[in-house]
Design an enzyme around this catalytic site. Structure first.
Site, short mmCIF file in Angstrom:
data_model
loop_
_atom_site.label_atom_id
_atom_site.label_comp_id
_atom_site.label_asym_id
_atom_site.label_seq_id
_atom_site.Cartn_x
_atom_site.Cartn_y
_atom_site.Cartn_z
N ASP A 108 -13.88 5.98 -3.32
CA ASP A 108 -13.52 5.70 -4.71
C ASP A 108 -14.37 6.51 -5.68
O ASP A 108 -13.90 6.93 -6.74
CB ASP A 108 -13.71 4.21 -5.03
CG ASP A 108 -12.59 3.35 -4.45
OD1 ASP A 108 -11.50 3.89 -4.18
OD2 ASP A 108 -12.82 2.14 -4.26
N GLY A 168 -14.33 -4.31 -17.10
CA GLY A 168 -14.33 -4.88 -15.76
C GLY A 168 -15.64 -4.64 -15.04
O GLY A 168 -16.30 -3.61 -15.24
N ALA A 169 -16.00 -5.59 -14.16
CA ALA A 169 -17.27 -5.48 -13.42
C ALA A 169 -17.11 -5.90 -11.97
O ALA A 169 -18.09 -6.17 -11.28
CB ALA A 169 -18.35 -6.33 -14.09
N SER A 203 -0.70 4.14 0.67
CA SER A 203 -1.48 5.08 1.49
C SER A 203 -0.66 5.70 2.62
O SER A 203 -0.77 6.91 2.86
CB SER A 203 -2.72 4.39 2.06
OG SER A 203 -3.62 4.06 1.02
N SER A 229 0.81 -1.22 0.00
CA SER A 229 0.00 0.00 0.00
C SER A 229 0.85 1.27 0.00
O SER A 229 1.81 1.39 0.75
CB SER A 229 -0.93 0.01 1.22
OG SER A 229 -1.66 1.24 1.26
N LYS A 289 -13.50 -5.07 1.91
CA LYS A 289 -14.40 -3.97 1.57
C LYS A 289 -15.89 -4.31 1.75
O LYS A 289 -16.69 -3.42 2.02
CB LYS A 289 -14.15 -3.48 0.15
CG LYS A 289 -12.84 -2.72 0.00
CD LYS A 289 -12.72 -2.13 -1.40
CE LYS A 289 -11.46 -1.31 -1.54
NZ LYS A 289 -11.40 -0.62 -2.86
#
Length: 283
Positions: free
Chosen positions: A104, A129-130, A18, A16, A68
């Site tokens: 997001d 993408g899905a 972040s 990450s 998530k």
């Protein structure tokens, strides 16, 4: 010395960026706080948030793969955007409650704002993408008036994604369709904002490239790849060579982090030195 802190949690988490972003902003803003990466395995997720709920120094957590969706039952309520998206990437304490957000949505739109500020006769997005971040991105695009074609390897997944903002089987396609040339004759695209977006992991370091024949890409289309490792994916390299405007995944990464920073630390992220931050992230 003890100080307030926020964190990013996931499994794995060492990759990450972040902590680098948030620590840079904390330093720029002169805020005496920390931001750290915390490895949390799925079977420890509930215990982790139980512990954080009782910690007065904790300001919140960014949440990444694979938590998530799994984090949602552990929260007291969701922000409306997170509820609609069905995924949470940011959690913070609010008056004793744990509240989930999804940054997001806004993070994806941030680098598009100069384009979205203009008027268009029509806005069209071809989205590859899905899964993963795709639903937040699709809802963000729908909120800005885009007609969206969803292309995915799994058509059932593509159909379910389209159903979340406007069912239309004529606007889904297998990903493989875009790998083959087309002889489609493009009409006049003046006044049209065309966007091509990769939300898959294809093109990421260690993954095969996303195969797109550029006969499917309208003249003047903006090509946006949310992958940020590498910064220039094969898709973006070809798009740039063909003269398309491109947006890389670092733009969304920084945009969504700025939304989270404001939630954690109560003030906007200091954005005056974004160029320095980008250089640091790509060194």
């Amino acid at each position: 010395m003890t100080m307030a802190y926020a964190e990013v949690i996931g499994d794995p988490i060492s990759h990450s960026k972040s902590p680098m972003i948030h620590k840079f902003w904390l330093d720029q803003a002169g805020i005496a706080a920390d931001y750290r990466a915390t490895h949390v395995m799925p079977d420890r997720l509930a215990a982790h948030f139980s512990s954080r709920r009782a910690d007065p120094l904790w300001r919140g957590s960014n949440v990444t793969i694979p938590h998530k969706q799994a984090v949602i039952p552990l929260l007291d309520r969701l922000d409306p955007a997170a509820e609609k998206i069905g995924a949470v990437n940011t959690v913070r304490p609010e008056n004793g409650a744990l509240v989930g957000y999804n940054t997001d949505f806004a993070g994806f739109l941030e680098p598009l704002q100069p384009l979205l500020a203009r008027s268009h006769l029509f806005r069209m997005a071809r989205m590859f993408g899905a899964g993963g971040a795709a639903k937040a991105i699709a809802l963000a695009l729908a909120s800005q008036g885009f007609t969206i074609v969803v292309a995915a390897r799994n058509l059932d997944q593509a159909r379910a994604l389209r159903a979340s903002f406007g069912p239309d089987d004529s606007l889904i396609a297998p990903l493989s369709h875009f790998a083959e040339p087309t002889d489609f004759a493009w009409d006049d695209r003046s006044g049209v904002l065309d966007l091509v977006v990769n939300t898959t992991s294809l093109g990421m370091t260690g993954q095969p490239p996303l195969l797109v024949d550029f006969s499917h890409v309208p003249p003047g289309a903006v090509v946006y790849d949310i992958v940020y490792s590498p910064l220039e994916t094969p898709l973006l390299a070809e798009a740039q060579a063909r003269g398309h405007q491109v947006i890389n995944g670092l733009a969304m990464l920084i945009g969504q982090a700025a939304e989270a920073f404001a939630l954690f630390f109560g003030q906007p992220a200091p954005r005056d030195h974004d160029a320095d931050l980008r250089r640091m992230l790509t060194a």
